[in-house]
Write a protein that holds these residues in place. Structure first.
Motif: not given
Length: 437
Positions: A5-27
């Motif tokens: 569960x620790x790794x799943x929560x970690x990767x879920x939060x990391x994916x959220x940050x990556x998606x958000x920052x990636x969209x901002x960078x593309x924008x």
């Protein structure tokens, strides 16, 4: 990758940050790219407007091609000389703005008419495009940095959020309450939820087996003891009929008979408490007659303690329930009054569909009232105060058994009491379920 569960929560939060920052960078990159294009087009249009004005004013020698206007900007007038020096990609363009790539160069061109002929003005936007590419690389680098930082931040946050659960799962995974559980089965799931589920399943299996053994023991005890108790009760009754016995001997045999009745009632209580709710036996019986029967078995104890029992439930009032369960509850309520309320008067009556057992004894103190249904409560009070020696009546099991039986049957039992000089006594109310009335 670990499936905890620790790794799943970690990767879920990391994916959220990556998606958000990636969209901002593309924008941001898209805005930068569009702004550079618009800036180059505006520059070309402004320069074309100035060029036409200067040609009209005669400031250029139009025989020399291309016309030198400024850094990275050239222009051609339609004609033989222009055709000789103009790049092939720029020839024959229609009027209006254009973006053309020639090799590694990116050109922004515009074609317009003037009094001297058709004008083609070109701005070399290669440096602008390189600046946009550098901005894109910077955005990519920032995204990678944010991804790494987001991972470590997510790992730290996940450790705070689910760290305790992770530690509990690790601890429970090392604790084996049942050595017979196969190791491969226990290790089938590696995540915290799976470990906790497996541990709870093992605990539930042990509890189920313990309950099954308890029920089996109660059934065996009832089967093995009831027959000799019945024989002993019969022998005592036969002996007590002998007219040659002295009064004191008669009383002794009566006490022995009552003691046997208590043993039988205890065995019945144990069997009833071990019975699953699905196996409840309901039948219609006369409530008033049942109360009389219970009162008769406790009449000797009540008389000795000075408790006067009044059964105000009329005969002919039928109840559909487990009669043996109700016998256990009534015996314990009346026994509690004998031990703690006597000398007093105990009345048993119906108020609507509620069975009331009320006495006018000294009552129960307000600070003890919430705990009267707890096991061994009276015994604890005696031990703490040290003012009395514990007796059989002080064991504190009667009311606990009564509540346990009520919970098993789906009944509600509640108690109120008063201890003032003007008003004193204890009142137990037994509310049956809808299927009993």
């Amino acid at each position: 990758m670990s499936n905890t569960l620790l790794s799943r929560v970690t990767w879920a939060m990391t994916a959220t940050v990556a998606l958000f920052v990636g969209l901002m960078a593309v924008f941001a990159f898209s805005i930068m790219y569009e702004q550079e294009d618009e800036l180059a087009d505006q520059l070309v249009q402004i320069e074309m407007h100035r060029l036409i004005e200067r040609i009209e004013a005669g400031e250029f020698d139009t025989t020399r091609q291309p016309l030198e206007i400024g850094p990275r900007t050239e222009a051609w007038l339609a004609g033989t000389a222009a055709d000789a020096t103009m790049p092939a990609r720029l020839r024959g363009l229609a009027a209006g703005p254009h973006e053309i790539e020639i090799g590694d160069r990116v050109l922004h061109a515009i074609v317009a008419d003037s009094s001297a002929g058709q004008l083609t003005l070109v701005f070399d936007a290669t440096d602008n495009e390189e600046r946009v590419k550098r901005f894109g690389l910077i955005m990519l680098l920032l995204w990678i940095i944010c991804l790494a930082a987001g991972y470590w931040l997510a790992r730290a946050t996940a450790g705070i959020v689910v760290g305790r659960l992770h530690a509990i799962a690790e601890r429970i995974a090392e604790w084996d309450p049942d050595a017979s559980t196969p190791t491969l089965q226990r290790a089938a799931r590696k995540d915290e939820a799976g470990r906790l589920l497996e541990a709870f399943n093992r605990m539930q299996d042990r509890v189920d087996r313990s309950i099954a053994r308890e029920r089996e023991f109660a059934a065996n005890l009832s089967h093995e003891i009831r027959t000799p108790l019945a024989a002993l009760r019969t022998d005592i009754e036969m002996i007590s009929l002998d007219a040659r016995l002295a009064p004191e001997q008669q009383r002794r045999f009566e006490r022995m008979a009552h003691a046997l009745d208590e043993v039988g009632a205890t065995i019945a209580a144990a069997r009833a408490l071990s019975r699953p709710r699905a196996a409840l036996k309901r039948e219609a019986f006369d409530l008033g007659a049942l109360i009389e029967e219970v009162c008769a078995t406790l009449a000797a104890r009540a008389a000795a303690a000075g408790l006067h029992i009044v059964n105000a439930v009329p005969a002919g009032h039928f109840l559909h329930a487990d009669r043996y369960a109700l016998q256990i509850v009534l015996r314990n309520l009346i026994g509690n009054a004998i031990d703690h309320a006597a000398p007093a008067r105990l009345a048993i009556r119906l108020e609507g569909e509620t069975l009331v057992v009320a006495d006018d004894g000294p009552g129960i103190a307000a600070d003890e009232l919430p705990f009267v249904f707890e096991r061994f409560h009276h015994g604890r009070l005696v031990d703490q105060t040290g003012t009395a020696e514990a007796t059989d009546a002080d064991h504190g099991l009667g009311l606990a058994i009564a509540r346990r039986v009520c919970e098993q049957q789906g009944w509600l039992i509640r108690v109120t009491s008063a201890t003032s000089a003007a008003q004193h006594g204890t009142r137990f109310e037994l509310v049956f379920d809808e299927n009993s009335t």
